[in-house]
Write a protein that holds these residues in place. Structure first.
Motif, mmCIF file in Angstrom:
data_model
loop_
_atom_site.group_PDB
_atom_site.id
_atom_site.type_symbol
_atom_site.label_atom_id
_atom_site.label_comp_id
_atom_site.label_asym_id
_atom_site.label_seq_id
_atom_site.Cartn_x
_atom_site.Cartn_y
_atom_site.Cartn_z
ATOM 1 N N GLY A 1 -0.194 -1.916 -11.822
ATOM 2 C CA GLY A 1 0.237 -2.079 -10.439
ATOM 3 C C GLY A 1 0.266 -3.515 -9.974
ATOM 4 O O GLY A 1 0.314 -3.789 -8.777
ATOM 5 N N GLY A 29 0.799 -1.217 0.000
ATOM 6 C CA GLY A 29 0.000 0.000 0.000
ATOM 7 C C GLY A 29 0.832 1.266 0.000
ATOM 8 O O GLY A 29 2.006 1.274 -0.371
ATOM 9 N N GLN A 30 0.213 2.341 0.436
ATOM 10 C CA GLN A 30 0.845 3.655 0.461
ATOM 11 C C GLN A 30 2.083 3.685 1.355
ATOM 12 O O GLN A 30 2.979 4.483 1.144
ATOM 13 C CB GLN A 30 -0.169 4.699 0.953
ATOM 14 N N LYS A 61 7.424 2.605 -8.146
ATOM 15 C CA LYS A 61 6.948 1.240 -8.379
ATOM 16 C C LYS A 61 8.110 0.330 -8.758
ATOM 17 O O LYS A 61 8.210 -0.795 -8.270
ATOM 18 C CB LYS A 61 5.879 1.225 -9.465
ATOM 19 N N LYS A 73 -0.108 -6.907 -5.665
ATOM 20 C CA LYS A 73 -0.647 -5.591 -6.030
ATOM 21 C C LYS A 73 0.229 -4.523 -5.387
ATOM 22 O O LYS A 73 0.472 -4.551 -4.184
ATOM 23 C CB LYS A 73 -2.083 -5.466 -5.532
ATOM 24 N N SER A 133 3.092 5.950 -6.212
ATOM 25 C CA SER A 133 2.703 7.249 -6.750
ATOM 26 C C SER A 133 3.240 7.486 -8.155
ATOM 27 O O SER A 133 2.639 8.222 -8.930
ATOM 28 C CB SER A 133 3.161 8.364 -5.812
ATOM 29 N N ARG A 185 0.782 -0.384 -4.931
ATOM 30 C CA ARG A 185 0.280 0.986 -5.089
ATOM 31 C C ARG A 185 1.459 1.923 -4.926
ATOM 32 O O ARG A 185 2.062 1.985 -3.857
ATOM 33 C CB ARG A 185 -0.778 1.297 -4.049
#
Length: 99
Positions: A80, A25-26, A59, A50, A54, A52
């Motif tokens: 993603g 995640g973030q 990534k 998966k 920005s 995530r």
């Protein structure tokens, strides 16, 4: 581990119906996410993850860290979602094509 194009195609076919098991995640790659990744890799040879992020560079850094940590081979990255493969040391359940 280096995969041939034919082997990657075979693994992509197998991964098509998989759901992402690990989610980044973030917060990025925390110790909890890495622990979950390692735990999951002991049960599954082929994983869909998966991510995530920005931007593309962030990534790519996360993907590189996952590959270095897990010692897995990259099968595919689409958006993603990445697919990685690491065979079990003894008795791999996925038999790859020779060429």
């Amino acid at each position: 581990m280096k995969l041939t194009n034919n082997q990657k195609k075979h693994l992509r076919t197998l991964a098509h119906d998989l759901r992402p098991i690990v989610m980044v995640g973030q917060q990025g790659l925390s110790d909890a996410v890495l622990a979950e990744l390692e735990s999951t890799m002991t049960k599954h040879e082929l994983l869909k993850i998966k991510v995530r992020a920005s931007d593309r560079e962030e990534k790519q850094q996360i993907v590189d860290k996952i590959l270095n940590f897990s010692k897995a081979a990259l099968v595919q990255v689409i958006g993603g979602v990445l697919i990685i493969y690491r065979p079990f040391d003894e008795n791999p359940s996925i038999i790859l094509p020779r060429t």
